[in-house]
Design a protein around this motif. Structure first.
Motif, PDB file in Angstrom:
ATOM      1  N   LEU A   1      -8.921  -0.670   0.317  1.00 50.07           N
ATOM      2  CA  LEU A   1      -9.236  -0.473   1.728  1.00 50.07           C
ATOM      3  C   LEU A   1     -10.034  -1.647   2.296  1.00 50.07           C
ATOM      4  N   TYR A   2     -10.825  -2.325   1.461  1.00 45.43           N
ATOM      5  CA  TYR A   2     -11.432  -3.585   1.906  1.00 45.43           C
ATOM      6  C   TYR A   2     -10.327  -4.559   2.337  1.00 45.43           C
ATOM      7  N   ALA A   3      -9.294  -4.648   1.488  1.00 43.23           N
ATOM      8  CA  ALA A   3      -8.192  -5.578   1.768  1.00 43.23           C
ATOM      9  C   ALA A   3      -7.464  -5.183   3.041  1.00 43.23           C
ATOM     10  N   PHE A   4      -7.225  -3.895   3.208  1.00 43.25           N
ATOM     11  CA  PHE A   4      -6.545  -3.421   4.411  1.00 43.25           C
ATOM     12  C   PHE A   4      -7.380  -3.713   5.657  1.00 43.25           C
ATOM     13  N   HIS A   5      -8.669  -3.499   5.560  1.00 38.15           N
ATOM     14  CA  HIS A   5      -9.581  -3.804   6.665  1.00 38.15           C
ATOM     15  C   HIS A   5      -9.445  -5.281   7.048  1.00 38.15           C
ATOM     16  N   GLU A   6      -9.430  -6.160   6.042  1.00 37.50           N
ATOM     17  CA  GLU A   6      -9.347  -7.589   6.329  1.00 37.50           C
ATOM     18  C   GLU A   6      -8.011  -7.952   6.980  1.00 37.50           C
ATOM     19  N   SER A   7      -6.936  -7.328   6.519  1.00 34.67           N
ATOM     20  CA  SER A   7      -5.626  -7.623   7.112  1.00 34.67           C
ATOM     21  C   SER A   7      -5.579  -7.179   8.574  1.00 34.67           C
ATOM     22  N   LEU A   8      -6.240  -6.067   8.893  1.00 31.19           N
ATOM     23  CA  LEU A   8      -6.288  -5.606  10.281  1.00 31.19           C
ATOM     24  C   LEU A   8      -7.194  -6.485  11.129  1.00 31.19           C
ATOM     25  N   VAL A   9      -8.270  -6.992  10.542  1.00 34.14           N
ATOM     26  CA  VAL A   9      -9.121  -7.957  11.244  1.00 34.14           C
ATOM     27  C   VAL A   9      -8.284  -9.178  11.626  1.00 34.14           C
ATOM     28  N   MET A  10      -7.464  -9.647  10.706  1.00 32.46           N
ATOM     29  CA  MET A  10      -6.637 -10.818  10.960  1.00 32.46           C
ATOM     30  C   MET A  10      -5.584 -10.545  12.026  1.00 32.46           C
ATOM     31  N   LEU A  11      -5.040  -9.318  12.041  1.00 35.66           N
ATOM     32  CA  LEU A  11      -4.078  -8.953  13.078  1.00 35.66           C
ATOM     33  C   LEU A  11      -4.736  -8.953  14.456  1.00 35.66           C
ATOM     34  N   GLU A  12      -5.956  -8.432  14.521  1.00 30.79           N
ATOM     35  CA  GLU A  12      -6.703  -8.458  15.787  1.00 30.79           C
ATOM     36  C   GLU A  12      -6.973  -9.893  16.223  1.00 30.79           C
TER      37      GLU A  12
ATOM     38  N   PRO B   1      12.291  -8.251   0.497  1.00 28.48           N
ATOM     39  CA  PRO B   1      12.051  -7.135   1.409  1.00 28.48           C
ATOM     40  C   PRO B   1      10.654  -6.519   1.276  1.00 28.48           C
ATOM     41  N   GLY B   2       9.791  -7.122   0.481  1.00 33.10           N
ATOM     42  CA  GLY B   2       8.441  -6.629   0.287  1.00 33.10           C
ATOM     43  C   GLY B   2       8.189  -6.372  -1.191  1.00 33.10           C
ATOM     44  N   PRO B   3       6.966  -6.590  -1.659  1.00 34.93           N
ATOM     45  CA  PRO B   3       5.812  -7.008  -0.865  1.00 34.93           C
ATOM     46  C   PRO B   3       5.943  -8.444  -0.366  1.00 34.93           C
ATOM     47  N   SER B   4       5.132  -8.760   0.642  1.00 31.36           N
ATOM     48  CA  SER B   4       5.097 -10.109   1.180  1.00 31.36           C
ATOM     49  C   SER B   4       3.890 -10.851   0.611  1.00 31.36           C
ATOM     50  N   ASP B   5       3.849 -12.153   0.868  1.00 34.27           N
ATOM     51  CA  ASP B   5       2.684 -12.933   0.441  1.00 34.27           C
ATOM     52  C   ASP B   5       1.405 -12.337   1.021  1.00 34.27           C
ATOM     53  N   VAL B   6       0.372 -12.283   0.210  1.00 35.38           N
ATOM     54  CA  VAL B   6      -0.922 -11.770   0.657  1.00 35.38           C
ATOM     55  C   VAL B   6      -1.822 -12.944   1.024  1.00 35.38           C
ATOM     56  N   ASN B   7      -2.394 -12.899   2.207  1.00 31.47           N
ATOM     57  CA  ASN B   7      -3.271 -13.970   2.656  1.00 31.47           C
ATOM     58  C   ASN B   7      -4.487 -14.094   1.730  1.00 31.47           C
ATOM     59  N   PRO B   8      -4.946 -15.321   1.452  1.00 29.49           N
ATOM     60  CA  PRO B   8      -6.114 -15.495   0.577  1.00 29.49           C
ATOM     61  C   PRO B   8      -7.347 -14.723   1.053  1.00 29.49           C
ATOM     62  N   ARG B   9      -7.509 -14.566   2.362  1.00 30.51           N
ATOM     63  CA  ARG B   9      -8.643 -13.778   2.865  1.00 30.51           C
ATOM     64  C   ARG B   9      -8.552 -12.325   2.409  1.00 30.51           C
ATOM     65  N   VAL B  10      -7.345 -11.805   2.388  1.00 27.10           N
ATOM     66  CA  VAL B  10      -7.142 -10.413   1.966  1.00 27.10           C
ATOM     67  C   VAL B  10      -7.364 -10.284   0.458  1.00 27.10           C
ATOM     68  N   LEU B  11      -6.876 -11.247  -0.310  1.00 25.85           N
ATOM     69  CA  LEU B  11      -7.117 -11.233  -1.760  1.00 25.85           C
ATOM     70  C   LEU B  11      -8.607 -11.329  -2.067  1.00 25.85           C
ATOM     71  N   ALA B  12      -9.322 -12.160  -1.295  1.00 28.00           N
ATOM     72  CA  ALA B  12     -10.764 -12.302  -1.503  1.00 28.00           C
ATOM     73  C   ALA B  12     -11.488 -10.993  -1.217  1.00 28.00           C
ATOM     74  N   ALA B  13     -11.006 -10.252  -0.218  1.00 32.09           N
ATOM     75  CA  ALA B  13     -11.639  -8.969   0.123  1.00 32.09           C
ATOM     76  C   ALA B  13     -11.549  -7.981  -1.038  1.00 32.09           C
TER      77      ALA B  13
END
Length: 393
Positions: A256-267, A15-27
């Motif tokens: 917040l870098y990671a959050f920014h990247e996750s939102l970039v990916m959503l867009e 039910p969470g957390p979910s897998d984190v995308n490598p791009r988000v981990l890199a951020a």
């Protein structure tokens, strides 16, 4: 001597957390800069704009709270509920109960509308509660109840609140990025979420948004907001528009870098495409589980694609299944909560974890494990049923 910690590689389908995308981990590993640095402030503006896109709102008071989703919940209640305020709280799982706790801790009066766990919030009961209580200030409900996997009709519930002149506080922790959500279109006044579900970001950030009606209520408060950290009038001095930002707290810069990247990916994916992806892989998982004889707690029309509550087969030790899945496949699924403990598993298909590889892994691992424990599971049918969905949809 204590050594560095290196966590095992897991597939997170709980039910969470979910897998984190490598791009988000890199951020997360990018150089830390000051939280008042002009470049960081520029990034903050981008986070706000992308979060408005994710919530489907144009509200200026849209921002990430520097704390997990529970703090986002508390931010909504602590700013909008004053002593003596009457709040209709809908409870059909664990998290409606937490809303009640917030109302009462801030001096409000909770009017409870209760539905069975696994059922959506009943609009008829909500109408009846408003009819009985003419002085309700807020209607609070969970859009996507993580403890059961049920989706309630947020649009209809918000319309009821608007008709009676009440504000709405809506929990979208599990729905943001995974199910249709239209904050402005549905007239949601205050909304909160989390980063660790369908946005596939590490836990620790809580997106929130307050519309104009909610801001007017906050500004007209008769009493001081009892939380300094979550007082939105203070936080806006830091997250507000313009280049000049007043210091409020040291923001979690790298998170917040990671959050920014996750939102970039959503867009990049597109909001509607993300919703469709979660539905597509849910369909495959559903067909595979049902081919094994495993049924769902929630009826299909109200079922969350990203959080699947399924019944444990008779005679099976559900905790032992989860233990074996973790030990043998490095696969995490979730247990039931409250009255559902020991009766259901919660299988998440959220964000980066929502993909064909994970669906097939989960089905194969469950089939092998249950068969080894003596469950009557038809061999090979689960994967074939899921693959049929992937070849036809």
């Amino acid at each position: 001597m204590t050594t560095s910690f290196y966590p095992p590689q897991r597939t997170l389908m709980g039910p969470g957390p979910s897998d984190v995308n490598p791009r988000v981990l890199a951020a997360l590993s990018r150089p830390t800069i000051g939280h008042l640095d002009p470049e960081f402030i520029r990034m903050m503006d981008e986070v706000k704009q992308m979060l408005q896109y994710a919530f489907k709102t144009e509200s200026p008071l849209t921002m990430p709270i520097s704390a997990p989703g529970s703090a986002g919940m508390e931010a909504c209640f602590v700013n909008l509920v004053e002593p003596g305020d009457k709040v209709i709280v809908c409870q059909n799982g664990v998290f409606g109960g937490r809303m009640k706790e917030n109302v009462e801790r801030f001096g409000g009066v909770a009017v409870m509308v209760e539905d069975a766990w696994g059922k959506p919030v009943d609009p008829v009961k909500v109408e009846a509660a408003f009819a009985e209580h003419s002085d309700v200030k807020v209607l609070a409900f969970v859009h996507a109840e993580t403890s059961t996997g049920v989706l309630s009709d947020a649009k209809t519930l918000c319309q009821i609140a608007q008709k009676h002149g009440a504000l709405t506080i809506v929990d979208t922790v599990t729905s943001l990025g995974g199910s249709e959500l239209d904050v402005d279109g549905w007239g949601i006044d205050a909304v909160y979420s989390g980063t660790q579900k369908c946005l596939s970001c590490p836990p620790g950030i809580s997106p929130v948004s307050f519309n104009k009606r909610a801001v007017e209520v906050i500004e007209a408060r008769q009493s001081k907001t009892p939380s300094w950290f979550l007082d939105q009038k203070l936080v806006m001095g830091y997250w507000g528009g313009g280049a000049k930002r007043a210091y409020h707290h040291t923001a979690p810069v790298n998170s917040l870098y990671a959050f920014h990247e996750s939102l970039v990916m959503l867009e990049e994916e597109g909001l509607e495409n993300a919703w469709a992806r979660h539905r597509h892989h849910h369909n495959a998982l559903r067909e595979g589980l049902e081919a094994m004889g495993i049924g769902f707690l929630v009826e299909e029309p109200y079922r969350l694609p990203q959080l699947n509550s399924v019944f444990v087969p008779d005679g099976i030790d559900e905790a032992e299944v989860r233990r074996r899945l973790l030990a043998d496949y490095s696969l995490e699924i979730g247990a039931g909560l409250g009255a559902l403990a020991g009766k259901v598993w919660r299988i998440g298909l959220m964000g980066a974890a929502c993909n064909k590889k994970n669906v097939l892994l989960c089905l194969s691992a469950l089939e092998n494990t249950l068969s080894a424990m003596g469950a009557d599971i038809p061999a090979g049918k689960a994967i074939a049923a899921a693959e049929a969905v992937y070849t036809t949809e």
